[in-house]
Design a protein around this motif. Sequence first.
Motif, PDB file in Angstrom:
ATOM      1  N   GLY B 256       3.137  -2.908   2.949  1.00 51.41           N
ATOM      2  CA  GLY B 256       3.654  -2.002   3.967  1.00 51.41           C
ATOM      3  C   GLY B 256       5.137  -1.690   3.806  1.00 51.41           C
ATOM      4  N   CYS B 257       5.524  -0.461   4.142  1.00 47.40           N
ATOM      5  CA  CYS B 257       6.928  -0.051   4.214  1.00 47.40           C
ATOM      6  C   CYS B 257       7.625   0.015   2.861  1.00 47.40           C
ATOM      7  N   VAL B 258       6.883  -0.055   1.765  1.00 48.64           N
ATOM      8  CA  VAL B 258       7.501   0.151   0.445  1.00 48.64           C
ATOM      9  C   VAL B 258       7.993   1.587   0.335  1.00 48.64           C
ATOM     10  N   GLY B 259       9.126   1.767  -0.367  1.00 53.40           N
ATOM     11  CA  GLY B 259       9.621   3.109  -0.658  1.00 53.40           C
ATOM     12  C   GLY B 259       9.949   3.228  -2.138  1.00 53.40           C
ATOM     13  N   ILE B 260       9.429   4.256  -2.775  1.00 51.00           N
ATOM     14  CA  ILE B 260       9.667   4.457  -4.211  1.00 51.00           C
ATOM     15  C   ILE B 260      10.277   5.830  -4.416  1.00 51.00           C
ATOM     16  N   ALA B 261      11.465   5.844  -5.016  1.00 51.41           N
ATOM     17  CA  ALA B 261      12.183   7.105  -5.196  1.00 51.41           C
ATOM     18  C   ALA B 261      11.652   7.872  -6.404  1.00 51.41           C
ATOM     19  N   GLY B 262      12.109   9.098  -6.534  1.00 52.30           N
ATOM     20  CA  GLY B 262      11.510  10.065  -7.436  1.00 52.30           C
ATOM     21  C   GLY B 262      11.463   9.670  -8.900  1.00 52.30           C
TER      22      GLY B 262
END
Lengths: 345, 345, 345
Positions: B256-262
């Motif tokens: 949950g709540c992982v963020g992966i940039a471009g």
Amino acid sequence: MNQDAHSLTLAEIATRLGAELRGNGAQRVNGLATLRDAGPEHITFLANRAYLKDLADTRAAAVLLHSSHAQSCPVASLTLANPYLGYAELSRLFDPLANRESAGVHPSAVVAEDARLGEGVSVGPQAVIESGVVLGDGVIVGPGCVVGADTRIGADSRLHANVTLYHGVIIGARAILHSGCVIGGDGFGFAHDGKGWHKIAQLGGVVLGDDVEVGSCSSIDRGALGDTLIGDDVKIDSQVQIAHNVQIGEHSALAGCVGIAGSTRVGRHCMLGGGVGLSGHLTICDGVQVTGMSLVTNSIHEPGIYSSGTGAMDNAQWRRNAVRFKQLDDIARRLSRLEKAERGA
Amino acid sequence: MNQDAHSLTLAEIATRLGAELRGNGAQRVNGLATLRDAGPEHITFLANRAYLKDLADTRAAAVLLHSSHAQSCPVASLTLANPYLGYAELSRLFDPLANRESAGVHPSAVVAEDARLGEGVSVGPQAVIESGVVLGDGVIVGPGCVVGADTRIGADSRLHANVTLYHGVIIGARAILHSGCVIGGDGFGFAHDGKGWHKIAQLGGVVLGDDVEVGSCSSIDRGALGDTLIGDDVKIDSQVQIAHNVQIGEHSALAGCVGIAGSTRVGRHCMLGGGVGLSGHLTICDGVQVTGMSLVTNSIHEPGIYSSGTGAMDNAQWRRNAVRFKQLDDIARRLSRLEKAERGA
Amino acid sequence: MNQDAHSLTLAEIATRLGAELRGNGAQRVNGLATLRDAGPEHITFLANRAYLKDLADTRAAAVLLHSSHAQSCPVASLTLANPYLGYAELSRLFDPLANRESAGVHPSAVVAEDARLGEGVSVGPQAVIESGVVLGDGVIVGPGCVVGADTRIGADSRLHANVTLYHGVIIGARAILHSGCVIGGDGFGFAHDGKGWHKIAQLGGVVLGDDVEVGSCSSIDRGALGDTLIGDDVKIDSQVQIAHNVQIGEHSALAGCVGIAGSTRVGRHCMLGGGVGLSGHLTICDGVQVTGMSLVTNSIHEPGIYSSGTGAMDNAQWRRNAVRFKQLDDIARRLSRLEKAERGA
């Protein structure tokens, strides 16, 4: 925003709040504003010393404040022991969403034949109420909401637009669920066979107590076997993730972007700052506060304030170390110099 | 939750799981519960030594466990080499959502004339299927879902209520997409002219492989030019953000709540803990695990466990340093004292 | 993705972009691709030196680039001072979503009788437009959107599917709101009476300026009394949380998963990296950049780059210290050895 839905006399307000009025009780006000912004048609409040400087110049019709400041009030005053609590009640008196009459079931809504709707229930346009649902008296289901099969919602709860409840969810009375929130989605459970993942069906449910609020776009997952449990009067902000089988004790508050991993139990009267993360299978005792964006990887057994950059620790300890962290390169260079001096000695 | 949708005999369960049964094969159970909570109508399981203490007192009809514990089982037993994997399969046998018959297209749904629907497709109330969409056999589209133009969904995939797919998205077979998730929204791309922003139209798409699951309120953005690619058997939890042109390798799992940039590429069999952030344009090799809330700002070329408070490093190294971080103020004071002593010497 | 909706000649493109063309102006292209992926039917661009190596081998019909690289271009070239800005414009020329004709109001949409719709407005299937709403010319409201009472949306703004706007929200012109985003939900405000929480009705609104973009599943809460204010040309990525009474200055950009607590003011031309958290009641001046996942707990009065593992500091300082943090256990051991040596001396 139009806050002028209705007007009240100062006497009416004083009665509702149990406040002591000094001034003309027959004067009407039609809205609530800050000390600075309030005009003669407004009531305002003073609940924080930082704004005391604005009191003398207020143009409001009346000010809600503590009796110790009543002498300095240039206009009508309503005094209360806890003016911030009074402000909360006052805000609800002027809430344009309060006291709406039931709009009934909109013709575009799809309501299962066997759903049971209490008295005064509103179901908005394009909403879907599935089979076996029970809606208590006065429940408001906003436009575009989906209420899954066999879900039960307690009296006077409100779902704003586009809320999704899965099947078999139980919501207490007076809940406020904001748009985009999702309650009852599958917990994140998989078994690995050495090659890939096998889904563990999430057979539990979600139970919310009374007076729970859930913010926009937050998600509360259903339990794997038992239920995910949210206690009475728990307040959950926006963008929060609560994993399967988490338990949150009564009166706790979770700020925006909090994430709680599976099976963790949070006590009563806890406060989690924005972006806090709790690992799974922890026990957090009653009365714990965790400051913003801290990661908690161990259970906490003592009430208090906890913070982390690298792992939760006591707030006062954290402050001292965080200052030193900014000197760390300097510390390391000074240490190297000392070592060289020692070798030279 | 009603888990009693149907009942099975122990013999049937043993056959389905390939487990060895000891006990009365004709006995029926109608649900699955934990060792502690199970009653005589339930089957339960033992997959974690921590719960071995509960085995002797279980009231379940039968226990699924490893053969090494069968001797201690007071009731009927089903033995398997990997009981946790067996639990996963067992959970699906009792899943009330499984094996539902198609409900067809609900009259309130809006389905484009040229959309192609396979056999046994269900489209829920208030759903929208736009032009050019292709839904494989057995696809379930929940209430309130919007499937954008030219999007294709593979066989036996399920969209829970209020899922949004943009145009031109490709979803493989057996996907499970949870409520509130959004696939194919624009990536975050703008050019600056020295004064302000100019939007870069996001002309790529999103491709999900087979057996992908996406949690509630998660978002996967479409590519700027090429596609955002999610491999087979990738499992994505709730509140996850995947930016444009990210690639995730097969069998990886994102909590949950992982963020992966471009444009970051994550390998196969990776596991990202809750709240992990990956900067853009990184390459993460196969077999990498990152612990909760770590920030990864550099590519990772060696499989292993990585963690950070301040930047990703090896997990064992991180543990030692995090302990010292709590002593940092003390370290700095001791260093100052040594320096004074040296000057005094 | 089908990017071939239409074709343009190189001369037309050069005119639209104000670029200098070298090559056959009559040649048609029907899409945009990267230097590597482009075929003879595509135009491509070179905006980053890292891709200069791909220029010689491109199969594209034409390349948009800086004049300093035109000599090395093996095919037709369009030269511009800022090729990345040119790419942005080019991308919009090939955007299949641009220039769609109005589809009018879909018969399944529910539009209040007193709503005012400008010319060329589209309202998608299953959408809901409540009483008192004003939609400017050319506004597109996607399928499943809910636009709350008295909300106003400026000309040429687009709501993708399943967007939720509460009552009394004001959106400027040319806004792009992505699916699942929620604007105007209640801020997180409660007063505590020593036992539990009392809701503070959120009586303010939300005002978005012109040219604002909001990503998928992001939430912007309404103000407690005054409004939450988002300035012109502010770009907000997916999974962002903006609390009540926050103000964001013009031209600022917020990457994915940012969270901003109540009443904080962010200046103009600020850039917040992914997962950044800002505490409440802060003032961040113009021109501040904060790197990914940093926590800012104090106001910032100087433009610059800020970062944190443990608390925001200058980016250059942070880099030095973060390296030392990895040596912290070693530092502490070396310090202990020195202390022992001193005691021994």
